[in-house]
Design a protein around this motif. Structure first.
Motif, PDB file in Angstrom:
ATOM      1  N   PHE A   1       0.846  -1.193   0.000  1.00 59.57           N
ATOM      2  CA  PHE A   1       0.000   0.000   0.000  1.00 59.57           C
ATOM      3  C   PHE A   1       0.880   1.242   0.000  1.00 59.57           C
ATOM      4  O   PHE A   1       1.881   1.288   0.700  1.00 59.57           O
ATOM      5  CB  PHE A   1      -0.877   0.033   1.251  1.00 59.57           C
ATOM      6  CG  PHE A   1      -1.749  -1.187   1.391  1.00 59.57           C
ATOM      7  CD1 PHE A   1      -2.921  -1.276   0.689  1.00 59.57           C
ATOM      8  CD2 PHE A   1      -1.355  -2.234   2.204  1.00 59.57           C
ATOM      9  CE1 PHE A   1      -3.707  -2.402   0.796  1.00 59.57           C
ATOM     10  CE2 PHE A   1      -2.138  -3.363   2.317  1.00 59.57           C
ATOM     11  CZ  PHE A   1      -3.322  -3.457   1.610  1.00 59.57           C
ATOM     12  N   TYR A   2       0.453   2.220  -0.764  1.00 60.60           N
ATOM     13  CA  TYR A   2       1.175   3.498  -0.783  1.00 60.60           C
ATOM     14  C   TYR A   2       0.278   4.573  -0.177  1.00 60.60           C
ATOM     15  O   TYR A   2      -0.940   4.430  -0.131  1.00 60.60           O
ATOM     16  CB  TYR A   2       1.501   3.901  -2.219  1.00 60.60           C
ATOM     17  CG  TYR A   2       2.460   2.971  -2.907  1.00 60.60           C
ATOM     18  CD1 TYR A   2       3.832   3.158  -2.788  1.00 60.60           C
ATOM     19  CD2 TYR A   2       2.007   1.923  -3.682  1.00 60.60           C
ATOM     20  CE1 TYR A   2       4.716   2.309  -3.419  1.00 60.60           C
ATOM     21  CE2 TYR A   2       2.885   1.063  -4.314  1.00 60.60           C
ATOM     22  CZ  TYR A   2       4.237   1.264  -4.178  1.00 60.60           C
ATOM     23  OH  TYR A   2       5.114   0.420  -4.806  1.00 60.60           O
ATOM     24  N   THR A   3       0.889   5.676   0.238  1.00 57.91           N
ATOM     25  CA  THR A   3       0.060   6.794   0.710  1.00 57.91           C
ATOM     26  C   THR A   3      -0.388   7.593  -0.507  1.00 57.91           C
ATOM     27  O   THR A   3       0.312   7.640  -1.519  1.00 57.91           O
ATOM     28  CB  THR A   3       0.854   7.733   1.633  1.00 57.91           C
ATOM     29  OG1 THR A   3       2.086   8.038   1.002  1.00 57.91           O
ATOM     30  CG2 THR A   3       1.108   7.098   2.963  1.00 57.91           C
TER      31      THR A   3
ATOM     32  N   GLU B   1      -0.643  10.847  -0.582  1.00 59.26           N
ATOM     33  CA  GLU B   1       0.098  12.117  -0.617  1.00 59.26           C
ATOM     34  C   GLU B   1       1.436  11.916   0.064  1.00 59.26           C
ATOM     35  O   GLU B   1       1.555  11.077   0.945  1.00 59.26           O
ATOM     36  CB  GLU B   1      -0.665  13.186   0.186  1.00 59.26           C
ATOM     37  CG  GLU B   1      -1.967  13.617  -0.417  1.00 59.26           C
ATOM     38  CD  GLU B   1      -1.774  14.745  -1.411  1.00 59.26           C
ATOM     39  OE1 GLU B   1      -0.823  15.532  -1.223  1.00 59.26           O
ATOM     40  OE2 GLU B   1      -2.564  14.821  -2.366  1.00 59.26           O
ATOM     41  N   PRO B   2       2.449  12.703  -0.298  1.00 58.88           N
ATOM     42  CA  PRO B   2       3.712  12.620   0.445  1.00 58.88           C
ATOM     43  C   PRO B   2       3.501  13.010   1.907  1.00 58.88           C
ATOM     44  O   PRO B   2       2.635  13.826   2.204  1.00 58.88           O
ATOM     45  CB  PRO B   2       4.605  13.652  -0.253  1.00 58.88           C
ATOM     46  CG  PRO B   2       3.974  13.923  -1.554  1.00 58.88           C
ATOM     47  CD  PRO B   2       2.509  13.663  -1.400  1.00 58.88           C
TER      48      PRO B   2
ATOM     49  N   THR C   1       0.630   5.026  11.511  1.00 61.29           N
ATOM     50  CA  THR C   1       0.302   3.821  10.754  1.00 61.29           C
ATOM     51  C   THR C   1       0.363   2.585  11.636  1.00 61.29           C
ATOM     52  O   THR C   1      -0.495   1.709  11.557  1.00 61.29           O
ATOM     53  CB  THR C   1       1.271   3.673   9.566  1.00 61.29           C
ATOM     54  OG1 THR C   1       1.317   4.908   8.872  1.00 61.29           O
ATOM     55  CG2 THR C   1       0.802   2.585   8.628  1.00 61.29           C
TER      56      THR C   1
ATOM     57  N   PRO D   1       8.914   3.755   5.921  1.00 57.57           N
ATOM     58  CA  PRO D   1       8.945   5.167   5.535  1.00 57.57           C
ATOM     59  C   PRO D   1       9.907   5.432   4.378  1.00 57.57           C
ATOM     60  O   PRO D   1       9.926   6.531   3.849  1.00 57.57           O
ATOM     61  CB  PRO D   1       9.429   5.876   6.794  1.00 57.57           C
ATOM     62  CG  PRO D   1       9.335   4.877   7.881  1.00 57.57           C
ATOM     63  CD  PRO D   1       9.485   3.549   7.249  1.00 57.57           C
ATOM     64  N   GLY D   2      10.723   4.455   4.046  1.00 59.14           N
ATOM     65  CA  GLY D   2      11.593   4.601   2.879  1.00 59.14           C
ATOM     66  C   GLY D   2      12.921   5.275   3.138  1.00 59.14           C
ATOM     67  O   GLY D   2      13.566   5.731   2.213  1.00 59.14           O
TER      68      GLY D   2
ATOM     69  N   LYS E   1       1.223  -7.592   4.727  1.00 64.07           N
ATOM     70  CA  LYS E   1       0.961  -6.291   4.127  1.00 64.07           C
ATOM     71  C   LYS E   1       2.134  -5.372   4.398  1.00 64.07           C
ATOM     72  O   LYS E   1       2.715  -5.409   5.472  1.00 64.07           O
ATOM     73  CB  LYS E   1      -0.298  -5.670   4.729  1.00 64.07           C
ATOM     74  CG  LYS E   1      -1.564  -6.370   4.314  1.00 64.07           C
ATOM     75  CD  LYS E   1      -2.756  -5.796   5.021  1.00 64.07           C
ATOM     76  CE  LYS E   1      -3.983  -6.608   4.625  1.00 64.07           C
ATOM     77  NZ  LYS E   1      -5.146  -6.225   5.437  1.00 64.07           N
TER      78      LYS E   1
ATOM     79  N   LEU F   1       5.242   4.554   3.204  1.00 66.85           N
ATOM     80  CA  LEU F   1       4.800   5.906   3.547  1.00 66.85           C
ATOM     81  C   LEU F   1       5.261   6.913   2.506  1.00 66.85           C
ATOM     82  O   LEU F   1       5.833   7.952   2.822  1.00 66.85           O
ATOM     83  CB  LEU F   1       5.307   6.286   4.945  1.00 66.85           C
ATOM     84  CG  LEU F   1       4.881   5.313   6.047  1.00 66.85           C
ATOM     85  CD1 LEU F   1       5.343   5.806   7.388  1.00 66.85           C
ATOM     86  CD2 LEU F   1       3.376   5.117   6.050  1.00 66.85           C
ATOM     87  N   TYR F   2       5.055   6.556   1.274  1.00 65.09           N
ATOM     88  CA  TYR F   2       5.315   7.486   0.177  1.00 65.09           C
ATOM     89  C   TYR F   2       4.404   7.080  -0.969  1.00 65.09           C
ATOM     90  O   TYR F   2       3.813   6.004  -0.930  1.00 65.09           O
ATOM     91  CB  TYR F   2       6.784   7.455  -0.239  1.00 65.09           C
ATOM     92  CG  TYR F   2       7.425   6.091  -0.220  1.00 65.09           C
ATOM     93  CD1 TYR F   2       8.068   5.628   0.919  1.00 65.09           C
ATOM     94  CD2 TYR F   2       7.383   5.259  -1.338  1.00 65.09           C
ATOM     95  CE1 TYR F   2       8.648   4.378   0.952  1.00 65.09           C
ATOM     96  CE2 TYR F   2       7.968   3.998  -1.312  1.00 65.09           C
ATOM     97  CZ  TYR F   2       8.600   3.568  -0.160  1.00 65.09           C
ATOM     98  OH  TYR F   2       9.175   2.331  -0.118  1.00 65.09           O
TER      99      TYR F   2
ATOM    100  N   ALA G   1       6.359   8.461  -6.194  1.00 65.25           N
ATOM    101  CA  ALA G   1       7.658   8.723  -5.573  1.00 65.25           C
ATOM    102  C   ALA G   1       8.518   7.466  -5.602  1.00 65.25           C
ATOM    103  O   ALA G   1       9.725   7.525  -5.819  1.00 65.25           O
ATOM    104  CB  ALA G   1       7.478   9.210  -4.141  1.00 65.25           C
TER     105      ALA G   1
END
Lengths: 364, 763
Positions: free
Chosen positions: B280-282, B284-285, B296, B399-400, B440, B444-445, B449
């Motif tokens: 899953f991606y967010t 928005e940044p 999260t 969070p990357g 899962k 967080l991007y 991105a």
């Protein structure tokens, strides 16, 4: 460096010194101590005034200024900025350029290095420069910075055009000021007129059962505005469509911000991203009960569906000067409801007897 | 070994009966494979054929034969009967995914010299493949060992332990390990786990790696500096030694790069035990990735079914902060909305081992019967990405970001900065969620991105490191042409240039790039060249014992413990050891105090705890010291000390530091300023706040130059500029300096020295 400066040096030497300063520090740290002197010197040694040497008094003053500059402790911010600048300057220049005399380079040349990358294959795709370093000072997530940059750029561009427009009629400053004031007043009037019109329209609709919208929910007091929104924007007369549209947009933005700040997952649920308890056994009712489904406009906010669509008619209307728009709304009010915006009265008869005229001036 | 084989004859006879039944079942297909060789199933009739290995022919074995040897009652490698435990483990080993492909592996192994093996985490490759090779190479016949390299010391140790259990042998005998500063192998050793760096060091004396018949490079995808160098070396050696087999093992599917690098070597892939992971991606940044991460995790706890959470953050401070926030919020959730319990554990490199171990604790039970289930949440740095495997993780929050050490030759700074991870890393992190069941991963991007801003692969270490040590090693390994050395990812030429230049100033390489005597000696020490040179030249300064201690202390992680809840007391304790002139000297004082406590018969663990010192790191430093001492002895380096009360005791040490670290010196920018300027690179730096130096001199020598939030020099000691010119005249040749404050300061000092000498001469 400054200590070895003889007060009356021969011109040749002077020039030499001059050159040294130029090569030494110019690009590296302009705002530091050597700067005032360099400026002063260059003034002194301009060819036309070859006789004007620095007097002892001048020199004294200069030295004192320099000493003061040196003695003043730099603030932390200044220091940090200087350190950053120095680092960036050094990191951006190749060592082959800055230290060509290095013995390391000579050794590599002896091994057959002729520029380019190392390695046997000498691939073209291999990066030659060292990995760059980007200090990251906050905890912003990935992608935010580029996002922010894009927005900044857009804002800057917008501001730029705005200032340009402003500059154009700078000559008639007073005129512009007066006109601006006028315009502001007109816009206020316009919004007021549009509100009146909206009110009259919705009153009219709830009385008129033929209209397809707003039948059931119209009973509730508070849903008046929403009702207007839940029908396509294009069905609203263009004269006050802009009002509804901007209200809708603000409302939507507010909701989105609220969601973003208060319920990460809720947004994701709605976006269909985070399934949460997505139970296969749940039916529509369950979902509605759990608030997962958009129940028709009651609990979950619904925006007008064509909010994001292009609306040429509206654009054309909005493109008109405020004055003209106001005129149109007032005219529309008169035509449809026999309402005079200036008298603030709804006349019972077609001829609107008793109203002095169409314009505001006539009402004075 | 022959003796031990005889001793097991009796026991094998006793167990004959039970073996018979097994044999009958498998008789059929064995005959086809064995061909004309004597029938092994009649072995019990022949008293002399005692070992199950006798029937195996090197490089012609089959999986079936090996399995049979493994099944026998007596350990084929020791001759002792197998324990109960052995058979239990054997059963689990046969369930590993890699086991199904044992025959396929052997076939391929027989057909090629170099093999690329891809096995995802959990396939069992690290423990099993070396054993498969063992049963095929039969090292007891050739006397040549099998080596399996690991990027990390801990992995080498723990895997060696595991494999010796699996083979039912004692660790350090048939199976051993060798890591820097510790060697646990013996004359019987057949299979050796070792760090990649250790194999490299061995190769310095054995350019052909002739002790080994097979070398397995494990975790090659991690691309450590040593693995990269080993690959390049092995590529060369493979051409010279056709009998040497090489297996390159990787956990990721970018194996093509390895294949093409190794002359298009064949590839064998074994699927791991992984389950699908939904990503899953967010939308928005995120504005604050820590905040978003905490949110999260809480969201998962509130709304997702049972399963543990793994959150990736970047560093100790951030992790501890997040742990605190999560725990607090969860307490609220329990009170307010009857959420299940959640235990939160931090995990980072500098955490003491017993605390690291806690991540393997079971998740807490529900508060009451039928209540919401409990779960655990592990907040980790990227060490949880590859090196540690934690079962039970179902949710990963990414969070990357990760911290990466990047050396830049242009200013010689080592930056330790938070930077976006690579796509490969992100994939690896996501994979952690699918170890036990479908999981899962919450990134967080945004997806955009992910595609646009993340680089494909993490930079291999060789592109991020100072190469001075590597270049010295390569020289010692006999690599003459460093420029065209066939590395998988060649480093930046500037980095190479700096390394050569530094080694030249250290007098390890002459101007032609040839190894000097000093350089040859320095390469014998498993240390950075500056440290090695400092150690070798320390007798000239009458303090080699002390420098030896300091070198050891600089080779281990920080010995100072500074817990968050007792910072002030920890600092007070540190002050007890403080020497006003330097952090190096303070380290030495602490070490002396530690040894003193040890000699006085105190409980050193307790003593360390009371004094806020890390017992673990101090005792490691002690081990390092004795190892380095041995190396010094073999090279005839003298051990000299002045009496402690000699007035020059500390001065000597400070001067000796410069013998190795003269290139790491900074000068104060102006009097009373906190800012220093590094010599020759002219970078503005601050002294790291952890220092004990209360009144720093105008000149300091430093151990590290790092860029974190600011540019810092760490572990500093006061020095005098005269020493610089005296000890490193080449480097401090005033002519080579660019015009500036440092140059004029040095000029003044040179003048002063000259005047003083002239005065002496005049007398």
């Amino acid at each position: 460096m400054s200590k070895h400066q003889p007060p009356y040096s021969p011109e040749q030497e002077e020039e030499e010194e001059e050159e040294d300063y130029m090569t030494m520090t110019f690009d590296d740290h302009p705002p530091t101590t050597t700067n005032p002197k360099t400026q002063l010197r260059s003034k002194c040694s301009t060819p036309s005034t070859s006789t004007t040497y620095e007097t002892s008094l001048q020199r004294h003053r200069r030295l004192r200024r320099e000493a003061e500059a040196r003695a003043r402790p730099k603030s932390n911010a200044e220091l940090a900025a200087e350190a950053d600048a120095r680092r960036e300057a050094a990191l951006s220049r190749s060592l082959f350029e800055t230290r060509p005399e290095s013995k390391g380079l000579a050794m590599m040349a002896r091994m057959g290095f002729r520029g380019g990358s190392l390695g046997r294959r000498g691939d073209a795709g291999v990066k030659v420069a060292p990995i760059t370093i980007h200090p990251r000072l906050d905890r912003s997530g990935i992608g935010l910075e580029s996002d922010r940059k894009r927005k900044l750029r857009e804002a800057a561009a917008a501001a730029d055009t705005a200032t340009k427009r402003a500059r154009a009629d700078e000559g008639a400053y007073r005129d512009r000021l007066r006109r601006e004031r006028e315009e502001a007043r007109w816009s206020r009037q316009l919004v007021a007129a549009q509100r009146v019109l909206e009110g009259l329209d919705s009153e009219n609709q709830s009385l008129d059962p033929d209209l397809d919208h707003g039948g059931l929910e119209g009973e509730e007091e508070g849903t008046r505005k929403r009702e207007a929104a839940s029908r396509p924007l294009k069905s609203i007369p263009v004269v006050y469509r802009g009002l509804i549209r901007s209200r809708e947009t603000t409302e939507r933005d507010r909701r989105m911000r609220h969601d973003l700040e208060h319920g990460l997952a809720q947004v994701r649920w709605r976006e269909g991203q985070l399934p949460g308890y997505d139970d296969a056994d749940e039916d529509g009712d369950d979902k509605m009960a759990l608030g997962k489904e958009r129940a028709g406009g009651t609990a979950v906010y619904v925006t007008a569906e064509d909010l994001d669509e292009e609306d040429e008619e509206l654009e054309a209307f909005e493109g008109l000067p405020v004055e003209e728009r106001l005129e149109k709304v007032v005219g529309y009010l008169r035509g449809k409801y026999r309402y005079c915006f200036w008298c603030k009265f709804k006349y019972p008869d077609e001829g609107m007897e008793g109203c002095p005229g169409v314009t505001e001036e006539e009402h004075d | 070994m022959a003796d031990s084989f005889k001793s097991l004859k009796r026991s094998s006879a006793e167990r004959e009966a039970s073996q018979d039944s097994k044999r009958v079942k498998t008789n059929g297909d064995s005959e086809t494979k064995m061909g004309s060789k004597p029938n092994p199933y009649l072995a019990h009739l022949n008293d002399d054929a005692a070992s199950p290995l006798d029937d195996l022919e090197r490089h012609k074995t089959t999986a079936f034969q090996a399995s049979k040897a493994e099944d026998s009652d007596n350990n084929p490698w020791t001759g002792h009967p197998h324990s109960q435990q052995y058979f239990k483990i054997l059963k689990t080993r046969r369930d590993l995914p890699v086991h199904k492909q044992r025959q396929e592996f052997l076939d391929m192994y027989h057909s090629t010299q170099i093999l690329v093996f891809v096995g995802e985490t959990g396939s069992g490759k690290t423990t099993q493949i070396p054993q498969y090779v063992l049963y095929d190479e039969l090292p007891h016949l050739t006397g040549k060992l099998i080596a399996c390299t690991q990027p990390r010391r801990v992995a080498a140790m723990s895997v060696a332990q595991r494999v010796s259990d699996e083979l039912d042998v004692k660790l350090g005998e048939e199976v051993g390990y060798s890591i820097r500063f510790e060697n646990r192998t013996g004359p019987k050793t057949l299979l050796k786990y070792m760090t990649d760096g250790q194999l490299l060091r061995e190769a310095m004396h054995d350019h052909d790696m002739s002790r080994y018949s097979c070398i397995i490079l494990d975790e090659a995808h991690e691309r450590t500096l040593a693995t990269d160098i080993l690959m390049a070396l092995l590529k060369q050696i493979a051409e010279r030694r056709k009998d040497l087999k090489i297996i390159v093992m990787s956990a990721t599917l970018d194996a093509q790069k390895f294949q093409s690098y190794f002359f298009n070597a064949p590839l064998l892939a074994v699927p791991g035990r992984t389950h699908p992971v939904e990503i899953f991606y967010t939308p928005e940044p995120e504005r604050d990735y820590v905040e978003a991460a905490v949110r999260t995790v809480l969201q998962i706890h509130a709304s997702e079914p049972e399963g543990d959470v793994l959150l990736f953050l970047t560093g100790e401070e951030e992790i501890e902060d997040a742990c605190r926030r999560i725990s607090l919020e969860v307490d609220d959730m329990i009170r307010e909305s009857d959420a299940g319990p959640m235990s939160v554990y931090p995990l980072y490199g500098t955490l003491p081992p017993h605390q690291q171990q806690r991540i393997f604790d079971k998740a807490p039970d529900a508060h009451r019967k039928g209540g919401r289930p409990g779960r655990k949440c592990i907040v980790a740095t990227n060490i949880a990405e590859t090196s540690l495997t934690i079962d039970g993780i179902v949710y990963v929050v990414d969070p990357g970001f990760g911290k990466q050490k990047i050396y830049n030759p242009r200013t010689r700074v080592e930056s330790l900065l938070v930077s976006p991870i690579s796509k490969a890393s992100a994939q690896q992190r996501a994979g952690r969620a699918g170890r036990t069941r479908p999981g899962k991963c919450f990134r967080l991007y945004t997806e955009a991105a992910f595609k646009k801003e993340l680089i494909e692969q993490t930079y291999p270490e060789i592109l991020r490191s100072n190469l001075a040590n590597t270049v010295l090693e390569l020289k010692k390994l006999g690599v003459e042409d460093l420029v065209h050395f066939d590395l998988m990812d060649p480093p930046a030429p500037e980095t190479m240039m700096r390394a050569l230049e530094e080694l030249n100033y250290l007098a390890c390489l002459d101007d032609d790039g040839e190894l000097t005597t000093l350089g040859g000696m320095a390469s014998e020490f498993p240390l950075d060249p500056a440290l090695a040179v400092m150690l070798i030249s320390s007798p000239e300064f009458y303090c080699s014992n002390e420098i030896l201690s300091i070198t050891s202390l600089l080779s281990v992680p920080q010995i100072w413990v500074r817990p968050n809840n007792a910072r002030k007391r920890a600092d007070e304790m540190k002050q007890q050891f403080a020497h006003p002139d330097g952090d190096h000297l303070t380290l030495l004082n602490a070490y002396h105090a530690y040894k003193g406590a040890e000699q006085a018969g105190e409980d050193v663990k307790k003593w360390c705890h009371e004094h806020f010192l890390s017992f673990r790191h101090l005792s490691t430093a002690d081990d390092v010291r004795s190892q380095l001492k041995r190396t010094m002895e073999t090279h005839g380096i003298e051990f000299i000390s002045t009496p402690f009360h000699d007035k020059d005791y500390y001065t000597n040490i400070r001067r000796a530091l410069l013998a190795g670290f003269f290139m790491q010196v900074a000068m104060r920018e102006s009097s009373n300023s906190k800012v220093y300027k590094t010599v020759k690179d002219d970078q503005l730096v601050m002294i790291h706040p952890g220092t004990v130096v209360t009144s720093p001199y105008d000149w300091v020598v430093y151990n590290e130059f790092v860029l974190t939030t600011k540019q810092y020099v760490r572990t500093v000691t006061n020095v005098r500029p005269e020493w610089l010119i005296e000890i490193a005249p080449n480097y401090y040749d005033v002519e080579t300096f660019e015009k500036g404050e440092i140059k004029s300061a040095l000029t003044r000092v040179t003048e002063k020295i000259r005047r003083r000498q002239a005065m002496k001469g005049g007398r």
